[in-house]
Design a protein around this motif. Sequence first.
Motif, short mmCIF file in Angstrom:
data_model
loop_
_atom_site.label_atom_id
_atom_site.label_comp_id
_atom_site.label_asym_id
_atom_site.label_seq_id
_atom_site.Cartn_x
_atom_site.Cartn_y
_atom_site.Cartn_z
N HIS A 89 -15.23 0.18 -0.06
CA HIS A 89 -15.19 0.10 1.54
C HIS A 89 -15.25 -1.38 1.93
O HIS A 89 -15.17 -1.62 3.12
CB HIS A 89 -16.44 0.99 2.06
N HIS A 90 -15.46 -2.20 1.03
CA HIS A 90 -15.59 -3.85 1.36
C HIS A 90 -14.57 -4.51 0.65
O HIS A 90 -14.62 -5.83 0.66
CB HIS A 90 -17.00 -4.15 0.89
N VAL A 91 -13.56 -3.93 0.04
CA VAL A 91 -12.52 -4.74 -0.73
C VAL A 91 -11.06 -3.99 -0.53
O VAL A 91 -10.97 -2.75 0.07
CB VAL A 91 -12.66 -4.84 -2.26
N LEU A 92 -10.23 -4.89 -0.61
CA LEU A 92 -8.75 -4.50 -0.47
C LEU A 92 -8.41 -3.37 -1.50
O LEU A 92 -7.78 -2.41 -1.25
CB LEU A 92 -7.62 -5.36 -0.42
N LYS A 93 -8.91 -3.64 -2.60
CA LYS A 93 -8.48 -2.87 -3.88
C LYS A 93 -9.71 -2.65 -4.73
O LYS A 93 -10.38 -3.84 -5.17
CB LYS A 93 -7.37 -3.23 -4.63
N SER A 94 -10.04 -1.50 -5.54
CA SER A 94 -11.00 -1.24 -6.35
C SER A 94 -10.57 -0.55 -7.57
O SER A 94 -10.09 0.57 -7.31
CB SER A 94 -12.51 -0.87 -5.57
N TYR A 95 -11.16 -1.03 -8.75
CA TYR A 95 -10.53 0.00 -9.70
C TYR A 95 -11.97 0.10 -10.55
O TYR A 95 -12.90 -0.52 -10.57
CB TYR A 95 -9.84 -0.96 -10.99
N GLY A 96 -12.00 1.52 -10.86
CA GLY A 96 -13.17 1.86 -11.83
C GLY A 96 -12.57 2.61 -13.24
O GLY A 96 -11.67 3.33 -13.29
N ILE A 97 -13.23 1.91 -14.38
CA ILE A 97 -12.75 2.30 -15.65
C ILE A 97 -13.83 3.20 -16.29
O ILE A 97 -14.90 2.75 -16.29
CB ILE A 97 -12.28 1.17 -16.53
N GLU A 98 -13.63 4.44 -16.55
CA GLU A 98 -14.63 5.47 -17.12
C GLU A 98 -14.10 5.83 -18.59
O GLU A 98 -13.07 6.38 -18.58
CB GLU A 98 -14.81 6.39 -16.27
N ILE A 99 -14.93 5.69 -19.78
CA ILE A 99 -14.30 6.15 -20.94
C ILE A 99 -14.77 7.79 -21.18
O ILE A 99 -13.88 8.36 -21.71
CB ILE A 99 -14.99 5.60 -22.10
N ASP A 100 -15.61 8.16 -20.34
CA ASP A 100 -15.93 9.74 -20.51
C ASP A 100 -15.12 10.56 -19.72
O ASP A 100 -15.23 10.36 -18.35
CB ASP A 100 -17.47 9.91 -20.16
N ARG A 101 -14.36 11.27 -20.25
CA ARG A 101 -13.50 12.15 -19.64
C ARG A 101 -13.86 12.83 -18.56
O ARG A 101 -13.47 12.99 -17.53
CB ARG A 101 -12.49 13.00 -20.61
N ARG A 102 -15.25 13.55 -18.70
CA ARG A 102 -15.93 14.43 -17.72
C ARG A 102 -16.13 13.59 -16.40
O ARG A 102 -15.93 14.10 -15.52
CB ARG A 102 -16.96 15.16 -18.39
N LEU A 103 -16.82 12.39 -16.88
CA LEU A 103 -17.36 11.53 -15.69
C LEU A 103 -16.04 11.07 -14.73
O LEU A 103 -15.95 10.95 -13.62
CB LEU A 103 -18.25 10.42 -16.07
N TYR A 104 -14.92 10.58 -15.76
CA TYR A 104 -13.73 10.21 -15.05
C TYR A 104 -13.17 11.39 -14.20
O TYR A 104 -12.90 11.11 -12.87
CB TYR A 104 -12.64 9.79 -15.88
N GLU A 105 -13.07 12.68 -14.50
CA GLU A 105 -12.58 13.79 -13.70
C GLU A 105 -13.52 13.87 -12.57
O GLU A 105 -12.83 14.15 -11.31
CB GLU A 105 -12.56 15.21 -14.56
N THR A 106 -14.80 13.66 -12.51
CA THR A 106 -15.68 13.79 -11.34
C THR A 106 -15.42 12.73 -10.51
O THR A 106 -14.98 12.78 -9.28
CB THR A 106 -17.10 13.71 -11.73
N ALA A 107 -15.30 11.36 -11.04
CA ALA A 107 -14.82 10.37 -10.27
C ALA A 107 -13.38 10.17 -9.56
O ALA A 107 -13.19 9.74 -8.39
CB ALA A 107 -15.15 9.06 -10.99
N LYS A 108 -12.45 10.79 -10.36
CA LYS A 108 -10.95 10.57 -9.72
C LYS A 108 -10.76 11.49 -8.21
O LYS A 108 -10.01 11.06 -7.53
CB LYS A 108 -10.03 10.86 -10.69
#
Length: 153
Positions: free
Chosen positions: A9-28
């Motif tokens: 909400h405060h930047v032009l672009k933000s990347y999140g890298i998650e190794i855990d597939r389950r957590l990634y699925e929730t985050a995406k």
Amino acid sequence: GQMTQKLSHHVLKSYGIEIDRRLYETAKNKSSDNLIFINADATQYDYSNLQNIDCVTLSNVLEHIEDRKTFLRSLNLNVNWVNKPHYLIRVPMIDRHWVVLLKKQYRVEYRLDKTHFIEYTKEIFYKEIESVGLVVKSFDVRWGEIYAEIIKR
């Protein structure tokens, strides 16, 4: 992905890298035009494919990485930095709970989280950061955790 989402909400672009597939699925599910989640091992990821980056945030990440120096050196070299390397880092301190120090004194498994490779002291943190050509610009301890802004020397 909660912190990445809040930062987006405060930047032009933000990347999140998650190794855990389950957590990634929730985050995406929270992805947007300026918020992209990536399912990968951050220590092996090719950062050169991303847009230019102002700042990398490592919130409770470093203690989970065995070869932290190689990881930080790799980020310094492979991220397309807008200027020079700039990090916001949060890591837990070894003395965040008295049980940790007592167990260490008695030479038994002392980590509160068995996925940690290190439990930080201020001295260890500074030494590790400086060993990879970075410097601590600001440092604070809150609730037993180090909060630091790190820049390239």
